[in-house]
Design an enzyme around this catalytic site. Structure first.
Site, short mmCIF file in Angstrom:
data_model
loop_
_atom_site.label_atom_id
_atom_site.label_comp_id
_atom_site.label_asym_id
_atom_site.label_seq_id
_atom_site.Cartn_x
_atom_site.Cartn_y
_atom_site.Cartn_z
N ARG A 9 28.04 -35.64 61.57
CA ARG A 9 27.78 -34.55 62.51
C ARG A 9 27.05 -34.99 63.76
O ARG A 9 27.34 -34.51 64.85
CB ARG A 9 26.97 -33.48 61.81
N LEU B 298 28.81 -20.46 62.30
CA LEU B 298 29.39 -21.75 61.93
C LEU B 298 30.88 -21.68 61.58
O LEU B 298 31.32 -20.78 60.87
CB LEU B 298 28.64 -22.28 60.71
N PHE C 33 6.75 -10.41 50.98
CA PHE C 33 6.61 -11.39 52.05
C PHE C 33 5.34 -12.20 51.83
O PHE C 33 4.24 -11.66 51.84
CB PHE C 33 6.55 -10.65 53.38
N GLU D 289 32.66 -27.43 58.34
CA GLU D 289 33.23 -28.76 58.42
C GLU D 289 34.55 -28.85 57.66
O GLU D 289 35.40 -29.69 57.95
CB GLU D 289 32.22 -29.72 57.80
N GLN E 19 19.52 -31.20 62.70
CA GLN E 19 20.96 -31.47 62.79
C GLN E 19 21.67 -30.44 63.65
O GLN E 19 21.49 -29.24 63.46
CB GLN E 19 21.57 -31.45 61.40
N GLY F 236 26.93 -33.48 55.39
CA GLY F 236 27.38 -32.16 54.96
C GLY F 236 27.68 -32.21 53.47
O GLY F 236 28.19 -33.20 52.97
N HIS G 287 21.59 -26.53 63.12
CA HIS G 287 22.15 -26.18 61.83
C HIS G 287 21.20 -26.44 60.66
O HIS G 287 21.07 -25.62 59.77
CB HIS G 287 23.44 -26.98 61.64
N ARG H 117 21.54 -35.55 57.78
CA ARG H 117 22.05 -35.14 56.48
C ARG H 117 23.56 -35.17 56.48
O ARG H 117 24.20 -34.79 57.46
CB ARG H 117 21.60 -33.72 56.20
N ALA I 254 25.24 -18.34 53.15
CA ALA I 254 26.10 -18.62 54.30
C ALA I 254 26.82 -19.95 54.21
O ALA I 254 27.72 -20.22 54.99
CB ALA I 254 25.27 -18.57 55.58
N GLU J 226 29.33 -22.68 53.53
CA GLU J 226 30.76 -22.46 53.35
C GLU J 226 31.42 -23.62 52.63
O GLU J 226 32.11 -23.45 51.64
CB GLU J 226 31.39 -22.28 54.75
N SER K 95 19.52 -14.44 50.61
CA SER K 95 18.97 -15.72 51.06
C SER K 95 20.04 -16.51 51.79
O SER K 95 21.23 -16.35 51.53
CB SER K 95 18.49 -16.54 49.86
N HIS L 48 25.26 -29.00 64.40
CA HIS L 48 26.60 -28.95 63.82
C HIS L 48 27.60 -28.87 64.97
O HIS L 48 27.43 -28.05 65.86
CB HIS L 48 26.74 -27.74 62.90
N PHE M 278 34.85 -34.49 53.12
CA PHE M 278 33.81 -33.94 53.99
C PHE M 278 33.31 -35.04 54.90
O PHE M 278 33.39 -36.22 54.57
CB PHE M 278 32.65 -33.41 53.13
C1 LIG Z 1 26.02 -21.61 57.96
C2 LIG Z 1 25.56 -22.69 57.03
C3 LIG Z 1 26.49 -23.40 56.29
C4 LIG Z 1 26.08 -24.40 55.41
N1 LIG Z 1 27.03 -25.07 54.70
C5 LIG Z 1 26.63 -26.02 53.82
C6 LIG Z 1 27.60 -26.70 53.03
O1 LIG Z 1 28.79 -26.47 53.12
N2 LIG Z 1 27.17 -27.65 52.16
C7 LIG Z 1 25.85 -27.93 52.02
O2 LIG Z 1 25.52 -28.77 51.18
N3 LIG Z 1 24.92 -27.28 52.76
C8 LIG Z 1 25.28 -26.33 53.65
N4 LIG Z 1 24.33 -25.69 54.40
C9 LIG Z 1 22.92 -25.96 54.16
C10 LIG Z 1 22.44 -25.24 52.93
O3 LIG Z 1 23.14 -24.05 52.78
C11 LIG Z 1 20.96 -24.91 53.01
O4 LIG Z 1 20.25 -26.06 53.27
C12 LIG Z 1 20.47 -24.34 51.71
O5 LIG Z 1 21.25 -23.27 51.32
C13 LIG Z 1 19.03 -23.92 51.77
O6 LIG Z 1 18.69 -23.32 50.53
P1 LIG Z 1 17.22 -22.99 50.13
O7 LIG Z 1 17.25 -22.47 48.75
O8 LIG Z 1 16.35 -24.16 50.41
O9 LIG Z 1 16.77 -21.86 51.14
P2 LIG Z 1 17.36 -20.39 51.44
O10 LIG Z 1 18.63 -20.12 50.77
O11 LIG Z 1 17.29 -20.24 52.91
O12 LIG Z 1 16.30 -19.46 50.76
C14 LIG Z 1 15.00 -19.29 51.24
C15 LIG Z 1 14.32 -18.27 50.39
O13 LIG Z 1 12.95 -18.21 50.73
C16 LIG Z 1 12.54 -16.90 50.90
N5 LIG Z 1 11.43 -16.87 51.82
C17 LIG Z 1 11.32 -17.51 53.01
N6 LIG Z 1 10.13 -17.23 53.56
C18 LIG Z 1 9.48 -16.40 52.72
C19 LIG Z 1 8.22 -15.75 52.74
N7 LIG Z 1 7.37 -15.89 53.76
N8 LIG Z 1 7.88 -14.97 51.71
C20 LIG Z 1 8.73 -14.80 50.66
N9 LIG Z 1 9.93 -15.38 50.59
C21 LIG Z 1 10.29 -16.17 51.61
C22 LIG Z 1 13.77 -16.19 51.40
O14 LIG Z 1 13.69 -14.83 51.12
C23 LIG Z 1 14.85 -16.86 50.57
O15 LIG Z 1 14.95 -16.25 49.32
C24 LIG Z 1 24.72 -24.70 55.29
C25 LIG Z 1 23.79 -23.99 56.02
C26 LIG Z 1 24.19 -23.01 56.91
C27 LIG Z 1 23.17 -22.28 57.70
#
Ligand SMILES: Cc1cc2nc3c(=O)[nH]c(=O)nc-3n(C[C@H](O)[C@H](O)[C@H](O)COP(=O)(O)OP(=O)(O)OC[C@H]3O[C@@H](n4cnc5c(N)ncnc54)[C@H](O)[C@@H]3O)c2cc1C
Ligand code: SF4
Ligand code: FES
Lengths: 598, 131, 251
Positions: A286, A243, A157, A246, A231, A391, A354, A389, A48, A50, A44, A233, A117
């Site tokens: 940002r 990325l 899915f 930050e 957002q 960071g 981002h 948002r 990513a 960091e 998931s 970045h 941050f």
């Molecule tokens: C490169 C990067 C760096 C970042 N760094 C930071 C940071 O330093 N600090 C910070 O606070 N935030 C950071 N963020 C933001 C933060 O990481 C994300 O907002 C957060 O991790 C999202 O988590 P989530 O659990 O909502 O979704 P995700 O981790 O994206 O998980 C989504 C889940 O949904 C599932 N899914 C999606 N669609 C379907 C479907 N149709 N059927 C079944 N399953 C599905 C996927 O398989 C996955 O398991 C960063 C983001 C990025 C991209």
């Protein structure tokens, strides 16, 4: 169709979904949990992240500081009661992660360390080297294995929610390995499917970040809130969009234009100092940093070269040893992907898409207007990010509200039962037929990759860092057109086992719906706020008309219906968003005023 | 019914697939030589037990051209074995810190090899001194 | 970018269980620029040449662990391997070795996941602590004892590099044994005895013959061979003390 009967179904096993699953399991071990994810949980995109996760920790910090940074950072479009809850529960969730084994970086005395941050007044970002999201995700995934009531549906899915009797009663998913459909019946469903950054071309998001859950909830009448706020970045790798966290700037990196000049001082973020200072210069928010890049580019002060227009992220003065210790992954990325040794050469960077600030409308307890449906994580809009948002607030959001979502869904599930299993199964069959229709279509002509590329290009021109009515209108038209062409999509792969072609086709449908919401929401907001900046006569924030949330409702084949909702303001009246020396002055004035008002 | 039909590839000739595997197999084969030489030495020990004449006979035998060639080969093989053994040695040690700094694998290998060379020289010196 | 487009030949080992009896090579000509990864090359094939080619990917930045493949017979993450390094020759991509091919470049990961679930990969606290008591104290040195082993992205490259696993899939294998050591080496954890039952079994540490290739191919510097082999000593001591102490050493 195979049926699995769960009490709570969770779609998405990123940080938010996993934390919610554990919360359900801990609240009542008898509840059956179905955890559905289209990839193995540890793939998931939380993996990513960091930089780190924010929580008030130091004695000189306070919940009020974190609250003010968040609300001001969000340009006053935040739900302030929700932010209050958020900042108050952040620290205990960090400690909970620590107890579960998260390898937080430490101080010599053994306590968790915090780093500065962007947009945060005081150091409060917990981190695990520069792999915070990776460590949080793996810790949550591995901890979830402890709970026998969590049944995982990995590589499943989700194609639709099942709504019966006016409430959600399950989801239908494709088992990717076999192409078979599965109905997962549930009394409550939590959507935790992450953001929608893939609507754009140059972005920091993984291939799976396609807004699936947003589109699904939206199609069932749940509004998407504030989707115009995307957002950018400021420090991404040119072309791939990968990325550079930050934390590079938190550790003391400089942003330089082609003259080697720290240009941020020209945009109200100065004065420059040698050491990083919170809310000054490179540690500004940002949106401001990305906008400054745009202006530099207009002035011809960016560096033109093989990577297009870039500025330099200069880390050289930090030295190799320090960089390898504090930013090992960044070092590796720069070396391997770009052939740049950051200890000796500045890294060329550009802004990239981002984070999706908006999302599925949810109240402070993650519930949507549709009974039984909860949403959490990046797909959700509980209201803490506003127009921009900060960071390191989102990783914290995953765990603070992941727990809330789990607790609330568990409560709801215990108080309800499945109403009409026969009708639910009939619906599931209809869903299956629709999903198969996409792959079995005989007369398709349109190519998936072509539509996707056209969408992303158009979104980039219409909904970039700065926006114009005319280009947004063009993008509205383009997305409308693509949605029509999508109906004539051709899927070459007709097989069942790991038919990723089919899944890409379904994802494209989700992307187009979300893209349409973003551009229509943006077009209708006639002001500039946070990450939504216009240059066509609406350059100022307009609190009279637009201190409001955008709510986009699904409208079948037509454009989304746009409505507006109130913003909850408890203790912070909208003020000027200022950073650098101007920010210090504004803070003092606000304090004086506060004292004068009693 | 499932359409899955996972395909399992054969492992035939796996060790020829990659240079890394070849060198691993070489290390394993050199242990045969180590064992073989141990047998030779053991034989010498048996002969010693049978009296001085028997032992001298064994020593004479070692000086035949075939045995000299054998020794040259064994020496080369031993060098490889020693080197490959010390190369893998860091893998067998827990993480160590000296003066707050992580001990690098190269240091462990280097120290091991150096110790082996010193031991050999010392042995040669002692043996040389005795005879 | 101004660099002129070059064309590279990529051969993909195709396997479609619904139509192929066994895997077959198929060749594609892919235009590329110097910053393109092998993953981007394969994506180009799917987008523009042949939609039916299947593979896993997501992050593009070597952290999600999805995109492992044999690239010219070496296990690698395709998102951080670059086409330029193979040009002007061609390159061959194949599903990770030693794992069953589900389809094209996708392997069956269930064995890996089942093993991961079996080793209690979570903190079994040495002493319980409430949230109100705050975090467990852990010095940077204590953290260093396991940090490296906690960096595993579950990419399974080490399984494709391990002939012992290829010959005997019952062997727990490098990545999972490294994860087991990660928890055992954590100063907060007290679950060593429970996990050692698996580690000291035949399929545990002793399934390893110190080939060492796993550590060589690991993209994250986990060094699974080290995690395994530093435990053999403990395991051997445990084995012998079992004869001396009545009731066994670990129980
Ligand atoms: C490169 C990067 C760096 C970042 N760094 C930071 C940071 O330093 N600090 C910070 O606070 N935030 C950071 N963020 C933001 C933060 O990481 C994300 O907002 C957060 O991790 C999202 O988590 P989530 O659990 O909502 O979704 P995700 O981790 O994206 O998980 C989504 C889940 O949904 C599932 N899914 C999606 N669609 C379907 C479907 N149709 N059927 C079944 N399953 C599905 C996927 O398989 C996955 O398991 C960063 C983001 C990025 C991209
Ligand atoms: S130990 Fe290394 S090679 Fe093995 S799965 Fe983990 S990251 Fe991949
Ligand atoms: S795509 Fe995530 S590791 Fe390569």
């Amino acid at each position: 169709m195979e049926v699995y009967k769960a009490d709570v179904a969770i779609v998405g096993a990123g940080g938010a979904g996993l934390r919610a699953a554990i919360a359900v399991a801990e609240s009542d071990p008898k509840l059956k949990i179905a955890l559905i994810s289209k990839v193995y949980p540890m793939r998931s995109h939380t993996v990513a992240a960091e930089g780190g996760a924010a929580a008030v920790t130091r004695p000189d910090d306070s919940l009020d500081h974190h609250f003010n940074d968040t609300v001001g950072g969000g340009d006053w479009l935040c739900e302030q009661d929700v932010v209050e809850y958020f900042v108050a529960h952040a620290h205990e969730e960090m400690v909970q992660m620590e107890h579960w084994g998260c390898p937080w970086s430490r101080k010599e005395d053994g306590h968790a360390n915090v780093r500065p941050f962007g947009g945060m007044k005081i150091e409060r970002t917990w981190f695990a080297a520069d792999k915070t999201g990776f460590h949080m995700l793996h810790t949550l995934f591995q901890t979830s294995i402890k709970y026998p009531s969590i049944k995982r549906f990995d590589e499943h899915f989700c194609v639709d929610l099942v709504v019966e009797d006016g409430r959600v009663q399950g989801v239908v998913a494709i088992e990717i390995a076999t192409g078979e459909f599965r109905l997962i019946q549930a009394k409550a469903v939590i959507v935790a499917t992450g953001g929608a950054g893939r609507v754009f071309r140059e972005n920091t998001n993984g291939g799976i970040v396609t807004g699936d859950g947003m589109a699904l909830a939206y199609r069932h009448g749940v509004p998407l809130r504030d989707m115009e706020f995307m957002q950018y970045h400021p420090t991404c790798m040119p072309r791939t969009g990968l990325l550079f966290t930050e934390a590079c700037r938190g550790e003391g990196g400089f942003l330089l234009n082609k003259d080697g000049y720290r240009y941020l001082q020209d945009y109200g973020l100065g004065p420059p100092e040698d050491k990083p200072r919170n809310k000054f210069m490179e540690l500004g928010p940002r949106d401001r940093l990305s906008q400054a890049f745009w202006h530099e580019q207009q002035k011809g002060r960016t560096i033109e070269g093989p990577f297009g227009s870039v500025v330099n992220l200069d880390l050289r003065h930090l030295g190799e040893a320090y960089l390898r210790e504090r930013l090992p992954q960044i070092y590796e990325l720069a070396e391997e992907f770009m052939g740049v040794d950051p200890a000796h050469t500045p890294i060329p960077v550009v802004p990239g898409v981002h984070y999706t600030m908006g999302g599925i409308l949810a109240d402070g307890k993650t519930a949507s207007g549709l009974p039984g449906l909860y949403s959490v994580g990046e797909c959700s809009s509980v209201g803490i990010h506003g127009a921009n948002r900060l960071g390191s607030n989102s990783l914290t959001e995953l765990i603070v509200f992941g727990k809330v979502a789990g607790d609330e869904a568990a409560k709801f599930a215990k108080a309800t039962s499945i109403s009409n299993p026969g009708a639910i199964e009939k619906q599931a069959d209809a869903i299956q037929a629709r999903a198969l229709g996409i792959v079995n279509k005989a007369d398709g002509t349109e190519r998936i990759a072509v539509l996707r590329t056209e969408m992303a290009k158009s979104m980039e021109s219409g909904c970039g860092i700065y926006r114009l009515g005319t280009t947004m209108q063009e993008t509205c038209n383009k997305i409308d057109e693509l949605k029509q062409r999508y109906k004539k999509l051709k899927v070459d792969d007709k097989s069942k086992v790991y038919n990723t072609d089919w899944l890409l086709a379904i994802e494209l449908g989700y992307l187009l719906d979300v893209a349409q919401v973003i551009v229509y929401s943006a077009f209708n907001r006639k002001e500039s706020r946070g990450s939504h900046q216009r240059l066509d006569g609406y350059e100022q924030r307009d609190d009279v008309n637009y201190l409001k949330h955008t709510l986009a409702y699904y409208n079948g084949d037509g454009a989304p219906r746009i409505e507006y909702g109130d913003v909850k303001i408890t203790k912070s009246k909208p003020g000027t968003r200022a950073y650098g020396a101007a920010g210090v002055k504004a803070d003092e004035e606000r304090k004086k005023q506060g004292a004068a008002n009693g | 019914m499932s359409n899955r039909r996972p395909y399992v590839r054969s492992m035939d000739g796996w060790w020829k697939r990659d240079a890394y595997f070849v060198s691993y197999m070489a290390r394993e084969v050199t242990s045969v030589f180590v064992a073989a030489y141990a047998v030779v030495l053991l034989f010498g020990l048996v002969r010693l037990g049978q009296g001085e004449a028997a032992f001298n006979g064994w020593l004479q035998y070692l000086k035949t051209p075939w045995m000299l060639v054998f020794h040259v080969i064994v020496l080369a093989v031993f060098c490889y074995h020693t080197w490959s053994w010390f190369k893998i040695m860091p893998k067998t040690m827990p993480i160590m810190f000296v003066g707050g700094k992580r001990v690098q694998p190269g240091t462990i290998t280097g120290t091991g090899l150096a110790a082996a060379v010193v031991a050999c020289l010392a042995l040669l010196f002692i043996v040389g001194g005795v005879s | 970018m101004a660099d002129t487009e070059k064309i590279i030949e990529i051969e993909v080992l195709r396997y479609r269980p619904e139509q192929d009896k066994e895997p077959v090579w198929q060749s594609y000509k892919v235009p590329f620029t110097d910053d393109m990864s092998v993953l981007q090359g394969v994506q180009y094939i799917k987008d523009y040449l042949d939609e039916t080619v299947s593979f896993r990917w997501s992050c593009r930045m070597a952290i999600c662990g999805s995109c492992g493949m044999m690239i010219d017979d070496k296990p690698k993450l395709s998102c951080k391997t670059f086409l330029r390094d193979y040009y002007p020759g061609k390159l061959r991509v194949e599903a990770l070795k030693h794992l069953p091919i589900e389809r094209d470049l996708i392997v069956d990961a269930t064995d890996f996941i089942t093993k991961l679930e079996s080793i209690k990969p979570y903190i079994i606290p040495k002493e319980e602590r409430t949230l109100a008591q705050g975090e467990y104290l852990q010095t940077p040195e204590q953290r260093d004892m396991y940090e490296q082993f906690s960096s595993c992205i579950n990419c399974m490259l080490c399984y494709a590099a391990c002939p012992q696993y290829g010959l005997n899939p019952k062997f727990t294998g490098p990545g999972i044994l490294a994860l087991m050591h990660r928890y055992n080496a954590d100063s907060r954890d007290g679950g060593q005895a429970e996990r050692n039952e698996l580690g000291y079994a035949d399929e545990g540490y002793w399934g390893c013959t110190a080939v060492g290739y796993c550590s060589e191919v690991c993209p994250k510097g986990v060094d699974p061979a080290n995690a395994i082999n530093q435990n053999k000593m403990n395991s051997a001591i445990n084995y012998f003390t079992r004869f001396v102490t009545p009731g066994g050493a670990d129980k």
